[in-house]
Design a protein around this motif. Structure first.
Motif, PDB file in Angstrom:
ATOM      1  N   ALA A 210       0.812  -1.222   0.000  1.00 24.88           N
ATOM      2  CA  ALA A 210       0.000   0.000   0.000  1.00 24.88           C
ATOM      3  C   ALA A 210       0.842   1.267   0.000  1.00 24.88           C
ATOM      4  CB  ALA A 210      -0.918   0.003   1.225  1.00 24.88           C
ATOM      5  N   CYS A 211       2.142   1.133   0.210  1.00 27.30           N
ATOM      6  CA  CYS A 211       3.026   2.291   0.380  1.00 27.30           C
ATOM      7  C   CYS A 211       3.008   3.209  -0.839  1.00 27.30           C
ATOM      8  CB  CYS A 211       4.448   1.806   0.652  1.00 27.30           C
ATOM      9  SG  CYS A 211       5.652   3.138   0.837  1.00 27.30           S
ATOM     10  N   ARG A 212       2.752   4.494  -0.609  1.00 24.91           N
ATOM     11  CA  ARG A 212       2.720   5.480  -1.693  1.00 24.91           C
ATOM     12  C   ARG A 212       4.090   5.628  -2.367  1.00 24.91           C
ATOM     13  NH1 ARG A 212      -2.128   5.985  -2.985  1.00 24.91           N
ATOM     14  NH2 ARG A 212      -3.642   6.923  -1.572  1.00 24.91           N
ATOM     15  N   ARG A 213       5.149   5.352  -1.639  1.00 29.13           N
ATOM     16  CA  ARG A 213       6.483   5.477  -2.219  1.00 29.13           C
ATOM     17  C   ARG A 213       6.657   4.515  -3.397  1.00 29.13           C
ATOM     18  NH1 ARG A 213      11.230   8.882  -1.167  1.00 29.13           N
ATOM     19  NH2 ARG A 213      12.428   8.286  -3.003  1.00 29.13           N
ATOM     20  N   GLY A 214       5.902   3.429  -3.384  1.00 33.59           N
ATOM     21  CA  GLY A 214       5.970   2.473  -4.478  1.00 33.59           C
ATOM     22  C   GLY A 214       5.494   3.037  -5.801  1.00 33.59           C
ATOM     23  N   ASN A 215       4.736   4.140  -5.764  1.00 35.04           N
ATOM     24  CA  ASN A 215       4.308   4.802  -6.996  1.00 35.04           C
ATOM     25  C   ASN A 215       5.405   5.685  -7.586  1.00 35.04           C
ATOM     26  OD1 ASN A 215       1.706   3.728  -6.846  1.00 35.04           O
ATOM     27  ND2 ASN A 215       0.972   5.401  -5.563  1.00 35.04           N
ATOM     28  N   ILE A 216       6.504   5.823  -6.837  1.00 34.51           N
ATOM     29  CA  ILE A 216       7.610   6.676  -7.287  1.00 34.51           C
ATOM     30  C   ILE A 216       8.798   5.827  -7.719  1.00 34.51           C
ATOM     31  CG2 ILE A 216       9.240   8.466  -6.572  1.00 34.51           C
ATOM     32  CD1 ILE A 216       7.099   9.397  -4.572  1.00 34.51           C
ATOM     33  N   ASP A 217       9.236   4.943  -6.831  1.00 32.10           N
ATOM     34  CA  ASP A 217      10.327   4.023  -7.164  1.00 32.10           C
ATOM     35  C   ASP A 217      10.070   2.675  -6.494  1.00 32.10           C
ATOM     36  OD1 ASP A 217      10.975   4.945  -4.531  1.00 32.10           O
ATOM     37  OD2 ASP A 217      12.358   6.414  -5.381  1.00 32.10           O
ATOM     38  N   GLU A 218      10.498   2.534  -5.246  1.00 30.99           N
ATOM     39  CA  GLU A 218      10.277   1.302  -4.504  1.00 30.99           C
ATOM     40  C   GLU A 218       9.595   1.629  -3.178  1.00 30.99           C
ATOM     41  OE1 GLU A 218      10.884  -1.764  -5.504  1.00 30.99           O
ATOM     42  OE2 GLU A 218      11.727  -1.082  -7.421  1.00 30.99           O
ATOM     43  N   PRO A 219       8.704   0.754  -2.701  1.00 29.86           N
ATOM     44  CA  PRO A 219       8.065   1.023  -1.408  1.00 29.86           C
ATOM     45  C   PRO A 219       9.076   1.012  -0.273  1.00 29.86           C
ATOM     46  CG  PRO A 219       7.550  -1.201  -2.170  1.00 29.86           C
ATOM     47  CD  PRO A 219       8.228  -0.503  -3.308  1.00 29.86           C
ATOM     48  N   VAL A 220       8.726   1.663   0.813  1.00 27.70           N
ATOM     49  CA  VAL A 220       9.578   1.660   2.001  1.00 27.70           C
ATOM     50  C   VAL A 220       9.706   0.225   2.521  1.00 27.70           C
ATOM     51  CG1 VAL A 220       9.780   2.467   4.388  1.00 27.70           C
ATOM     52  CG2 VAL A 220       8.915   4.010   2.609  1.00 27.70           C
ATOM     53  N   SER A 221      10.908  -0.160   2.894  1.00 28.41           N
ATOM     54  CA  SER A 221      11.159  -1.522   3.402  1.00 28.41           C
ATOM     55  C   SER A 221      10.773  -1.588   4.875  1.00 28.41           C
ATOM     56  CB  SER A 221      12.629  -1.892   3.202  1.00 28.41           C
ATOM     57  OG  SER A 221      12.976  -1.852   1.833  1.00 28.41           O
ATOM     58  N   ILE A 222       9.484  -1.603   5.129  1.00 26.90           N
ATOM     59  CA  ILE A 222       8.973  -1.496   6.497  1.00 26.90           C
ATOM     60  C   ILE A 222       9.382  -2.700   7.341  1.00 26.90           C
ATOM     61  CG2 ILE A 222       6.871  -1.318   7.894  1.00 26.90           C
ATOM     62  CD1 ILE A 222       5.610   0.113   5.413  1.00 26.90           C
ATOM     63  N   ARG A 223       9.234  -3.898   6.797  1.00 23.97           N
ATOM     64  CA  ARG A 223       9.602  -5.099   7.557  1.00 23.97           C
ATOM     65  C   ARG A 223      11.091  -5.105   7.900  1.00 23.97           C
ATOM     66  NH1 ARG A 223       7.315 -10.118   4.231  1.00 23.97           N
ATOM     67  NH2 ARG A 223       8.314  -8.920   2.565  1.00 23.97           N
ATOM     68  N   LYS A 224      11.905  -4.690   6.958  1.00 21.76           N
ATOM     69  CA  LYS A 224      13.355  -4.659   7.185  1.00 21.76           C
ATOM     70  C   LYS A 224      13.710  -3.681   8.304  1.00 21.76           C
ATOM     71  CE  LYS A 224      17.732  -3.775   4.791  1.00 21.76           C
ATOM     72  NZ  LYS A 224      18.359  -3.370   3.496  1.00 21.76           N
ATOM     73  N   ILE A 225      13.039  -2.531   8.324  1.00 27.62           N
ATOM     74  CA  ILE A 225      13.299  -1.529   9.358  1.00 27.62           C
ATOM     75  C   ILE A 225      12.875  -2.049  10.726  1.00 27.62           C
ATOM     76  CG2 ILE A 225      12.560   0.742  10.210  1.00 27.62           C
ATOM     77  CD1 ILE A 225      12.481   1.650   7.257  1.00 27.62           C
ATOM     78  N   ILE A 226      11.721  -2.718  10.787  1.00 22.71           N
ATOM     79  CA  ILE A 226      11.256  -3.280  12.061  1.00 22.71           C
ATOM     80  C   ILE A 226      12.244  -4.325  12.568  1.00 22.71           C
ATOM     81  CG2 ILE A 226       9.460  -4.686  13.152  1.00 22.71           C
ATOM     82  CD1 ILE A 226       7.429  -3.290  11.323  1.00 22.71           C
ATOM     83  N   LYS A 227      12.686  -5.213  11.693  1.00 19.04           N
ATOM     84  CA  LYS A 227      13.652  -6.250  12.092  1.00 19.04           C
ATOM     85  C   LYS A 227      14.957  -5.617  12.563  1.00 19.04           C
ATOM     86  CE  LYS A 227      14.160  -9.870   9.514  1.00 19.04           C
ATOM     87  NZ  LYS A 227      14.364 -10.707   8.300  1.00 19.04           N
ATOM     88  N   GLU A 228      15.392  -4.582  11.868  1.00 25.70           N
ATOM     89  CA  GLU A 228      16.622  -3.879  12.248  1.00 25.70           C
ATOM     90  C   GLU A 228      16.512  -3.316  13.661  1.00 25.70           C
ATOM     91  OE1 GLU A 228      18.487   0.475  11.244  1.00 25.70           O
ATOM     92  OE2 GLU A 228      17.694  -0.677   9.551  1.00 25.70           O
ATOM     93  N   LEU A 229      15.383  -2.694  13.962  1.00 25.04           N
ATOM     94  CA  LEU A 229      15.189  -2.092  15.283  1.00 25.04           C
ATOM     95  C   LEU A 229      15.083  -3.160  16.368  1.00 25.04           C
ATOM     96  CD1 LEU A 229      12.625   0.679  14.287  1.00 25.04           C
ATOM     97  CD2 LEU A 229      14.948   1.064  15.125  1.00 25.04           C
TER      98      LEU A 229
END
Length: 331
Positions: A151-170
């Protein structure tokens, strides 16, 4: 002076409009271009009523009654006229009420809130948001189909935000078990949800070049959604999706820091004029007819008071303590 509204006798005070007299008697007539104790002009016809003497449909927010006037405010015809007015206003309102990522998360994670902290290197606070949504001891992002990223709006520009990766990182970096959770804001799915739609080529290029935070999040949720009269009335009228496509071509990247913490987003503006009529040498109209816009000349920004945000019915003008939601703006 006495009038009747829906066959109810109303004593009108000197200088009162039909709308003001009605509300004083507990008769609720909606309005978008009216604000109490503020200069206004009728522009939206959301407050439409019928003068029974001649059958005319009139704006109650600016019409001064005459003695003996009989007004209808709750007939099916009047309700249809108001609904049409709302539908037309929604076609001028280009915005997301809620961030699409937060809206679709099955765990109720306030994704945008978490990413705001992440982008400002407030990693402990980001973990607190995560812990407030996910059951411990396991946070099973790997097993999630990631509707947030789809659903990420950033995906309409290039690639969606890597939300799962950020959560795992934190989660891997911090001992989340020892962190106190922040309760995530519950999104009321019964509320009307405005949709931004797709970006045009110029917007994509601008946002790609200018939104370069750590997460790349656009922070697209509306900062003024909790006080948006347009959203409230659309919900009350059970409008699920606007009848008309969004006709506004105002670019979503036009977010202007007016003064202090006061921001203005043209794409959300329905041109009610409240900010124009109540700011001396501040906001003004540009062009005429269907292409008319409200804008603020740079040299006028010092003349605008932050209290003007309280008059805006759509969140186009808002006070923002969270700079992330204005990260796509032009200062």
């Amino acid at each position: 002076m006495q009038i009747t509204i829906d066959h109810k006798n109303i004593e009108v005070l000197n200088g009162e409009t039909i709308l003001e007299a009605a509300r004083r008697y507990g008769i609720e007539i909606p309005s978008m271009c009216y604000a109490q104790n503020a200069e206004h002009k009728s522009s939206c016809m959301v407050c439409a009523v019928r003068n029974m003497a001649n059958g005319q449909i009139i704006p109650s927010c600016t019409t001064l009654p005459v003695d003996g006037m009989q007004i209808e405010s709750e007939t099916e015809e009047i309700k249809q006229i108001r609904t049409l007015s709302f539908e037309l206003l929604l076609s001028d309102h280009r915005a997301d009420c809620e961030a699409p990522c937060s809206l679709v998360c099955p765990h109720g994670l306030d994704v945008e809130h978490m990413l705001y902290f992440y982008d400002h290197q407030k990693y402990k606070e980001a973990c607190q948001v995560i812990k407030g949504a996910f059951p411990l001891p396991e946070i099973k992002c790997d097993q999630c189909k990631a509707p947030c990223e789809k659903a990420c709006r950033r995906g309409n520009i290039d690639e969606p935000v890597s939300i799962r990766k950020i959560i795992k990182e934190l989660v891997n970096q911090f001992n989340i078990a020892e962190i106190n959770p922040i309760e995530n804001r519950k999104i009321d799915k019964k509320m009307f949800q405005s949709r931004l739609g797709r970006f045009n080529d110029k917007e994509r290029q601008h946002l790609k070049e200018h939104v370069n935070t750590d997460s790349r999040c656009l922070h697209c949720a509306c900062a003024g959604k909790s006080d948006c009269k347009l959203r409230t009335y659309a919900t009350q009228k059970s409008i699920k999706r606007p009848k008309y496509d969004v006709s506004s071509e105002l670019p979503v990247m036009n977010k202007v820091l007016v003064t202090g913490k006061l921001w203005f987003e043209q794409a959300k503006c329905i041109r009610c004029g409240l900010c124009v009529y109540n700011s001396k040498n501040g906001f003004t109209f540009k062009d005429r007819g269907f292409v008319m816009q409200v804008y603020i000349p740079e040299e006028n920004r010092m003349n605008v008071n932050e209290e003007l945000a309280t008059l805006c019915p759509t969140g186009a003008l808002y006070l923002e303590n969270n700079p992330a939601s204005a990260s796509t703006g032009n200062k």
